[in-house]
Design a protein around this motif. Structure first.
Motif, short mmCIF file in Angstrom:
data_model
loop_
_atom_site.label_atom_id
_atom_site.label_comp_id
_atom_site.label_asym_id
_atom_site.label_seq_id
_atom_site.Cartn_x
_atom_site.Cartn_y
_atom_site.Cartn_z
N ALA A 91 47.39 -14.52 -22.56
CA ALA A 91 46.29 -14.45 -24.06
C ALA A 91 45.20 -14.74 -23.11
N LEU A 92 44.88 -15.41 -21.67
CA LEU A 92 43.85 -15.13 -21.00
C LEU A 92 43.51 -13.59 -20.99
N ALA A 93 44.86 -13.39 -20.20
CA ALA A 93 43.91 -11.35 -19.90
C ALA A 93 43.73 -11.01 -21.28
N TRP A 94 43.94 -11.61 -22.27
CA TRP A 94 43.91 -10.31 -23.72
C TRP A 94 42.55 -11.11 -24.50
N ALA A 95 41.60 -12.12 -23.41
CA ALA A 95 40.73 -12.45 -24.50
C ALA A 95 39.45 -11.58 -23.37
N ARG A 96 39.89 -11.78 -21.87
CA ARG A 96 38.63 -11.30 -21.40
C ARG A 96 38.83 -10.03 -21.75
N ALA A 97 39.80 -9.74 -21.19
CA ALA A 97 39.75 -7.37 -21.42
C ALA A 97 39.32 -7.70 -22.30
N SER A 98 39.44 -7.91 -23.18
CA SER A 98 38.60 -7.40 -24.94
C SER A 98 37.40 -8.05 -24.16
N ALA A 99 37.00 -9.38 -24.44
CA ALA A 99 35.84 -9.39 -24.30
C ALA A 99 34.61 -8.53 -23.46
N LYS A 100 35.61 -7.39 -22.14
CA LYS A 100 34.56 -6.99 -21.39
C LYS A 100 34.38 -5.81 -22.07
N CYS A 101 35.81 -5.45 -22.83
CA CYS A 101 35.49 -3.80 -23.77
C CYS A 101 34.72 -3.97 -24.30
N LEU A 102 34.52 -5.13 -25.15
CA LEU A 102 33.25 -5.34 -25.99
C LEU A 102 31.89 -5.39 -25.71
N ASN A 103 32.05 -5.80 -24.74
CA ASN A 103 30.38 -5.97 -24.52
C ASN A 103 30.24 -4.61 -23.60
N PHE A 104 30.49 -3.74 -22.74
CA PHE A 104 30.62 -2.31 -23.08
C PHE A 104 30.91 -1.21 -23.80
N ASN A 105 31.65 -1.24 -24.69
CA ASN A 105 31.20 -0.58 -25.70
C ASN A 105 29.49 -1.40 -27.14
N SER A 106 29.32 -2.27 -26.39
CA SER A 106 28.00 -3.03 -27.56
C SER A 106 26.86 -2.53 -26.63
N MET A 107 26.96 -1.93 -25.19
CA MET A 107 26.10 -1.49 -24.77
C MET A 107 26.03 -0.11 -25.10
N LEU A 108 26.76 0.73 -25.91
CA LEU A 108 26.61 1.91 -25.67
C LEU A 108 26.68 2.68 -27.28
N ILE A 109 26.98 1.36 -28.51
CA ILE A 109 27.06 1.22 -30.00
C ILE A 109 24.69 2.34 -30.14
N LEU A 110 24.32 1.67 -29.69
CA LEU A 110 23.32 2.07 -30.42
C LEU A 110 22.18 3.12 -29.27
N LEU A 111 22.61 3.85 -28.41
CA LEU A 111 22.50 5.20 -27.46
C LEU A 111 22.88 6.37 -28.37
N PRO A 112 23.28 6.50 -29.11
CA PRO A 112 24.11 7.50 -29.83
C PRO A 112 22.66 7.57 -31.30
N VAL A 113 21.92 6.47 -31.79
CA VAL A 113 20.85 7.13 -32.78
C VAL A 113 19.87 5.95 -32.39
N CYS A 114 19.55 6.19 -30.99
CA CYS A 114 17.97 6.51 -30.48
C CYS A 114 17.65 8.66 -30.69
N ARG A 115 17.10 8.59 -31.56
CA ARG A 115 17.06 9.77 -32.09
C ARG A 115 15.74 10.65 -31.21
N ASN A 116 14.56 9.97 -30.87
CA ASN A 116 13.60 10.00 -29.81
C ASN A 116 14.66 10.38 -28.58
N LEU A 117 14.72 9.61 -28.33
CA LEU A 117 15.87 9.50 -27.39
C LEU A 117 16.12 10.89 -27.31
N LEU A 118 17.64 11.71 -27.63
CA LEU A 118 18.08 12.06 -28.25
C LEU A 118 17.42 13.62 -27.80
N SER A 119 16.44 13.36 -28.94
CA SER A 119 15.39 14.76 -28.81
C SER A 119 14.93 15.37 -27.81
N PHE A 120 14.34 14.41 -27.16
CA PHE A 120 13.74 13.85 -25.73
C PHE A 120 14.72 14.72 -25.00
#
Length: 540
Positions: A25-54
């Motif tokens: 269960a340790l590996a399940w918890a920690r691996a999912s935590a790392k993936c949560l961090n990674f996806n949290s890093m990505l979630i805001l980028l597609p809605v940065c509309r000025n960045l996309l226009s640039f």
């Protein structure tokens, strides 16, 4: 990524003793935590509309397929959100198992390695491995009284509310619910950064591993004697896993904050409403001016009316051409906010309601003039981006622009009622006339489809079928009753332009998008020298 981190935490020697208590269960918890961090890093980028226009502007010389990926920003945003929901569920379930095993190990008296490790806090308060130090501690107590537990509950609830309120039904019918609940992302990111600070899950320190390596010394913990002189008789030392979430999300959060500041500053600039036109079928046209405003065809803006709501911003495609000295939008009554803004401007008060504008932002329609042949498909009010394109073409004909790469445009407009055609008729009529005067009458082929009608309309059209102009629209091209036969339309375009690259642009519902995308694949030749259809869809 999940598999990598799962194997890492399942084999890392620093967590040998932690795994003795928690198991896999340790590996399940920690691996999912790392993936949560990674996806949290990505979630805001597609809605940065000025960045996309640039990026869209800087990628103007890039391959067409690379630029098209920017049009899938909202699809990518949704996929990342679903991944966050999935890994949150895995992380939560894994930690519920962890808490149960911590609790069981604390209460165990069998002298096992897990039991011995759970009693280490009795010898030294700083050397504990099991965060539960009492037999009376429950899972509920840890969930609601510790920093990781409480923040975990809060960010999970925030995520559930954001995901459930983002369904198609909620966004279409209760946009305000979607809009306000989505701002819970602030609570989500704040909770995410704080979540790992307390460090309830611990591992053996590097210094301690050099002295008492778990593979070599674990058995001495279970069979430890007071007279023991072996180097392994020393108790291992543990430390918390450092909080890392802030490292993952700091850059995208700062980028998003800068984006919001830029958008707020731009939205505060004065907008002057120069003309208000009420079209049939409750369609409101607003013509506006704003200092320094520059646009391209097919772009959209966000509009706010403080008299209706201080916080609500709604996207609208620009219907004006870049060549005009104003910018305009058309608003159809489709919800509480649009109904209220139409009613507000219909009241004709002495003082015009204040409008705030953020944008413009780029869309797929910007690329229309990059294609030799273009198929424009609009459904209902979805015709608005093509109004901008057709107006721009009219001005290019006026100015005898020789740089226009596009040689042929096919325009399809699907409407449920005849009133929807009215506001667009004048543009099509003037475009028809201008192209005829320029000797390019075959540049634009348009077809108007009426998908909802009664017998009186059909009978009237049949009686006047031989007249020069259509009885429904007054245009030269006759209105077609029913829906397009897309297979026949694509076949005709492919036959007429056997060696051209054809851009297919849609502003309409998802079901129609699937059909058009399918026909684009079917009618595209595998031979790169022959006809190729590229599908593009408006996404807000």
């Amino acid at each position: 990524l999940f598999t990598y981190y799962f194997l890492f935490f399942d084999q890392d020697e620093r967590y040998y003793y932690t795994r003795a208590i928690l198991g896999s269960a340790l590996a399940w918890a920690r691996a999912s935590a790392k993936c949560l961090n990674f996806n949290s890093m990505l979630i805001l980028l597609p809605v940065c509309r000025n960045l996309l226009s640039f990026l869209r502007g800087t990628c103007s010389c890039c391959r067409r397929t690379l630029r098209k990926q920017l049009d899938h920003n909202l699809t990518f945003h949704k996929l990342v959100a679903y991944a966050l929901a999935l890994f949150t569920a895995v992380h939560t379930i894994a930690h519920l198992f962890n808490l149960e095993r911590y609790n069981d190990s604390q209460q165990a008296t069998d002298g096992s390695l897990a039991a011995v490790l759970s009693k280490m806090h009795l010898q030294n308060s700083n050397k504990w491995l099991n965060p539960i130090h009492s037999n009376q501690t429950t899972v509920e107590y840890v969930a609601f009284t510790t920093i990781p537990g409480l923040t975990g509950v809060i960010i999970t609830l925030a995520l559930i509310l954001m995901v459930t309120s983002s369904t198609e039904f909620i966004r279409r019918n209760y946009f305000e619910v979607f809009w306000y609940t989505h701002h819970l992302f602030i609570i989500y990111f704040a909770g995410l950064v704080i979540h790992g600070i307390a460090g309830l899950v611990r591992g053996q320190t590097e210094a301690s591993m050099e002295e008492v390596h778990p593979r070599r010394c674990a058995e001495y913990l279970v069979h430890n004697h007071k007279e023991c002189r072996h180097e392994c008789c020393k108790n291992p030392e543990f430390s918390s896993i450092p909080a890392e979430s802030w490292k993952w999300v700091l850059a995208p959060v700062l980028l998003y904050v800068f984006e919001r500041i830029l958008r707020v500053w731009r939205a505060r600039q004065k907008v002057v409403v120069t003309k208000v036109v009420m079209h049939p079928a409750r369609v409101l046209e607003l013509q506006m001016q704003k200092k320094g405003f520059r646009m391209e065809v097919g772009q959209y803006i966000f509009v706010n009316c403080p008299a209706i709501s201080l916080l609500e911003w709604h996207p609208f495609t620009l219907t004006s051409a870049p060549e005009e000295d104003f910018f305009s939008i058309h608003i159809r009554a489709a919800g509480d906010w649009t109904e209220r803004i139409i009613d507000t401007f219909q009241q004709q008060k002495p003082e015009m309601p204040r409008i705030e504008v953020d944008g413009p932002f780029g869309t797929a329609s910007e690329d229309v003039f990059q294609y030799e042949v273009a198929m424009l498909v609009g459904a209902g009010i979805g015709v608005t981006p093509f109004a901008s394109i057709l107006k721009s073409i009219w001005y290019k004909f006026q100015q005898a622009d020789q740089t226009l790469k596009t040689k042929k445009i096919y325009f399809y407009w699907l409407c449920r009622d005849t009133g929807a055609f009215a506001w667009f008729n004048d543009l099509l009529a003037s475009l028809e006339q201008k192209m005829a005067e320029s000797g390019k009458a075959d540049f634009l082929t348009y077809r108007l489809f009426l998908t909802g009608w009664d017998t009186s309309i059909a009978n009237n059209a049949a009686l006047h079928y031989d007249t020069a102009t259509d009885t429904v629209t007054g245009l030269r091209h006759k209105t077609i009753f029913g829906r397009p036969m897309w297979n026949a339309e694509f076949s005709a375009v492919a036959t007429a332009h056997p060696r051209s690259v054809v851009g297919v642009f849609l502003c309409g519902p998802g079901a129609l998008a699937k059909d058009l995308q399918k026909f684009c694949h079917q009618h595209s030749s595998l031979d790169p020298r022959k006809v190729k259809f590229y599908f593009n869809k408006e996404n807000f």
